[in-house]
Design a protein around this motif. Structure first.
Motif, PDB file in Angstrom:
ATOM      1  N   GLU A   1       0.831  -1.209   0.000  1.00  0.00           N
ATOM      2  CA  GLU A   1       0.000   0.000   0.000  1.00  0.00           C
ATOM      3  C   GLU A   1       0.864   1.257   0.000  1.00  0.00           C
ATOM      4  O   GLU A   1       0.565   2.240  -0.702  1.00  0.00           O
ATOM      5  CB  GLU A   1      -0.905  -0.004   1.234  1.00  0.00           C
ATOM      6  CG  GLU A   1      -1.792   1.223   1.360  1.00  0.00           C
ATOM      7  CD  GLU A   1      -2.574   1.255   2.662  1.00  0.00           C
ATOM      8  OE1 GLU A   1      -3.291   2.244   2.885  1.00  0.00           O
ATOM      9  OE2 GLU A   1      -2.441   0.300   3.459  1.00  0.00           O
ATOM     10  N   GLU A   2       1.954   1.242   0.762  1.00  0.00           N
ATOM     11  CA  GLU A   2       2.823   2.416   0.848  1.00  0.00           C
ATOM     12  C   GLU A   2       3.484   2.722  -0.488  1.00  0.00           C
ATOM     13  O   GLU A   2       3.630   3.876  -0.868  1.00  0.00           O
ATOM     14  CB  GLU A   2       3.889   2.210   1.933  1.00  0.00           C
ATOM     15  CG  GLU A   2       3.357   2.344   3.348  1.00  0.00           C
ATOM     16  CD  GLU A   2       2.622   3.652   3.581  1.00  0.00           C
ATOM     17  OE1 GLU A   2       3.176   4.709   3.206  1.00  0.00           O
ATOM     18  OE2 GLU A   2       1.502   3.633   4.110  1.00  0.00           O
TER      19      GLU A   2
ATOM     20  N   LYS B   1       0.990   4.483  -2.655  1.00  0.00           N
ATOM     21  CA  LYS B   1       0.822   5.885  -2.262  1.00  0.00           C
ATOM     22  C   LYS B   1       1.985   6.741  -2.759  1.00  0.00           C
ATOM     23  O   LYS B   1       1.795   7.858  -3.241  1.00  0.00           O
ATOM     24  CB  LYS B   1       0.704   6.000  -0.738  1.00  0.00           C
ATOM     25  CG  LYS B   1      -0.602   5.487  -0.162  1.00  0.00           C
ATOM     26  CD  LYS B   1      -0.623   5.661   1.340  1.00  0.00           C
ATOM     27  CE  LYS B   1      -1.926   5.169   1.941  1.00  0.00           C
ATOM     28  NZ  LYS B   1      -1.927   5.306   3.433  1.00  0.00           N
TER      29      LYS B   1
ATOM     30  N   TRP C   1       1.710   7.313  -6.414  1.00  0.00           N
ATOM     31  CA  TRP C   1       0.585   8.235  -6.641  1.00  0.00           C
ATOM     32  C   TRP C   1       1.062   9.674  -6.531  1.00  0.00           C
ATOM     33  O   TRP C   1       0.779  10.513  -7.400  1.00  0.00           O
ATOM     34  CB  TRP C   1      -0.509   7.939  -5.622  1.00  0.00           C
ATOM     35  CG  TRP C   1      -1.792   8.695  -5.816  1.00  0.00           C
ATOM     36  CD1 TRP C   1      -2.041   9.987  -5.469  1.00  0.00           C
ATOM     37  CD2 TRP C   1      -3.006   8.207  -6.394  1.00  0.00           C
ATOM     38  NE1 TRP C   1      -3.332  10.334  -5.769  1.00  0.00           N
ATOM     39  CE2 TRP C   1      -3.948   9.272  -6.337  1.00  0.00           C
ATOM     40  CE3 TRP C   1      -3.381   6.973  -6.921  1.00  0.00           C
ATOM     41  CZ2 TRP C   1      -5.255   9.127  -6.812  1.00  0.00           C
ATOM     42  CZ3 TRP C   1      -4.690   6.845  -7.386  1.00  0.00           C
ATOM     43  CH2 TRP C   1      -5.607   7.907  -7.342  1.00  0.00           C
TER      44      TRP C   1
ATOM     45  N   GLU D   1      -0.288  12.580   5.366  1.00  0.00           N
ATOM     46  CA  GLU D   1      -0.276  11.455   4.436  1.00  0.00           C
ATOM     47  C   GLU D   1       0.455  11.813   3.143  1.00  0.00           C
ATOM     48  O   GLU D   1       1.218  11.010   2.605  1.00  0.00           O
ATOM     49  CB  GLU D   1      -1.716  11.036   4.113  1.00  0.00           C
ATOM     50  CG  GLU D   1      -2.436  10.344   5.264  1.00  0.00           C
ATOM     51  CD  GLU D   1      -3.906  10.131   4.966  1.00  0.00           C
ATOM     52  OE1 GLU D   1      -4.354  10.535   3.860  1.00  0.00           O
ATOM     53  OE2 GLU D   1      -4.621   9.591   5.829  1.00  0.00           O
ATOM     54  N   LYS D   2       0.220  13.030   2.665  1.00  0.00           N
ATOM     55  CA  LYS D   2       0.805  13.440   1.397  1.00  0.00           C
ATOM     56  C   LYS D   2       2.319  13.622   1.487  1.00  0.00           C
ATOM     57  O   LYS D   2       3.050  13.180   0.598  1.00  0.00           O
ATOM     58  CB  LYS D   2       0.122  14.718   0.891  1.00  0.00           C
ATOM     59  CG  LYS D   2      -1.252  14.461   0.293  1.00  0.00           C
ATOM     60  CD  LYS D   2      -1.866  15.726  -0.263  1.00  0.00           C
ATOM     61  CE  LYS D   2      -3.137  15.400  -1.029  1.00  0.00           C
ATOM     62  NZ  LYS D   2      -2.869  14.631  -2.261  1.00  0.00           N
TER      63      LYS D   2
ATOM     64  N   GLY E   1       4.053  10.432   1.593  1.00  0.00           N
ATOM     65  CA  GLY E   1       4.075   9.760   0.301  1.00  0.00           C
ATOM     66  C   GLY E   1       5.330  10.042  -0.503  1.00  0.00           C
ATOM     67  O   GLY E   1       5.666   9.282  -1.421  1.00  0.00           O
TER      68      GLY E   1
END
Length: 259
Positions: free
Chosen positions: A112-113, A116, A119, A150-151, A154
């Motif tokens: 998942e990381e 992200k 992304w 979170e951003k 990322g």
């Protein structure tokens, strides 16, 4: 479950009804993007409540309300020659394909990381000057703090271990306490904000959604306090005439019903 054909037919029915309402209903005819905005926000919060309550029937109803708003915006967009429901769908499909190169390209992402991180890198390549450009200005502060953290995580700007974040929380608490002792109100607010920001960051590291956690506590408090009110009323008492000790008896009793 319905077939894809049934799903498309249902969506076509909604589009047809929207067309009819827009031309025949006095209220629907008057709506604009601006007039719908506050209603959309309200519907989104109602959906969020239903999700938090795990009321799937209510989730279904609220999803319908949100979908109606999307179709409504697209209808207005088509009237203005700016966009329509087809271009809206194609735009999100194109974005999903582009931002999932591990599915539709040759990029590897097994966690998942990694997804992200890919992304955020892709969004920067799309011309964004900052990874934080996509954080809506009007988001509630708690949700905004979560999205900010979170951003930046990322693109690798993050702590390595949960204990480091907890140490930061302790550091911010100490700084807040120092300002409280010094009675410097302007500094107290600043340090209190730092404490909240660090706690939200820690929540991410321990797998807790801070918005959901706080809202569940809000609901628990409301249920317990309303239990207190009901029990007091049964005994013919008014809260304003009761001592804190008397109220606490009902409060403690409420905990067996509302965990």
């Amino acid at each position: 479950m319905t077939t894809r054909k049934d799903q498309l037919a249902a969506f076509d029915r909604l589009l047809t009804i929207m067309d009819e309402l827009r031309t025949q209903c006095p209220w629907d005819k008057k709506q604009t993007l601006q007039s719908l905005r506050p209603l959309t926000i309200e519907e989104t919060y109602e959906l969020a409540d239903a999700i938090l309550d795990n009321d799937l029937n209510e989730v279904k109803k609220e999803l319908g309300d949100v979908l109606l708003h999307i179709v409504f915006y697209a209808k207005i967009g088509s009237e203005q020659g700016a966009f329509d429901i087809a271009s809206v769908c194609h735009a999100i499909c194109d974005k999903l394909v582009e931002r999932h190169p591990h599915i539709y390209g040759d990029v590897t992402a097994s966690t998942e990381e990694e997804v992200k991180q890919n992304w955020e890198k892709i969004k920067l390549k799309e011309g964004k000057d900052s990874v934080l450009e996509g954080v809506p200005k009007s988001l509630p502060a708690l949700v905004k703090a979560s999205r900010i953290q979170e951003k930046v995580a990322g693109v690798g700007f993050d702590w390595e271990e949960p204990h480091q974040v907890w140490e930061k929380v302790q550091e911010e608490l100490n700084e807040l306490n120092s300002e409280i002792q010094a009675e410097r109100q302007d500094h107290i607010e600043k340090e209190f904000g730092d404490v909240l920001f660090s706690m939200i960051n820690y929540a991410r590291f321990i797998g807790v959604n801070p918005e959901n956690a706080l809202e569940k506590t809000n609901k628990k408090f409301i249920n317990r306090f309303q239990f207190l009110e009901r029990e007091a009323k049964k005994q013919g008492k008014k809260l304003e005439d009761m001592t804190l000790k008397e109220m606490d008896v009902f409060w403690e009793a409420s905990k067996q019903f509302y965990q």
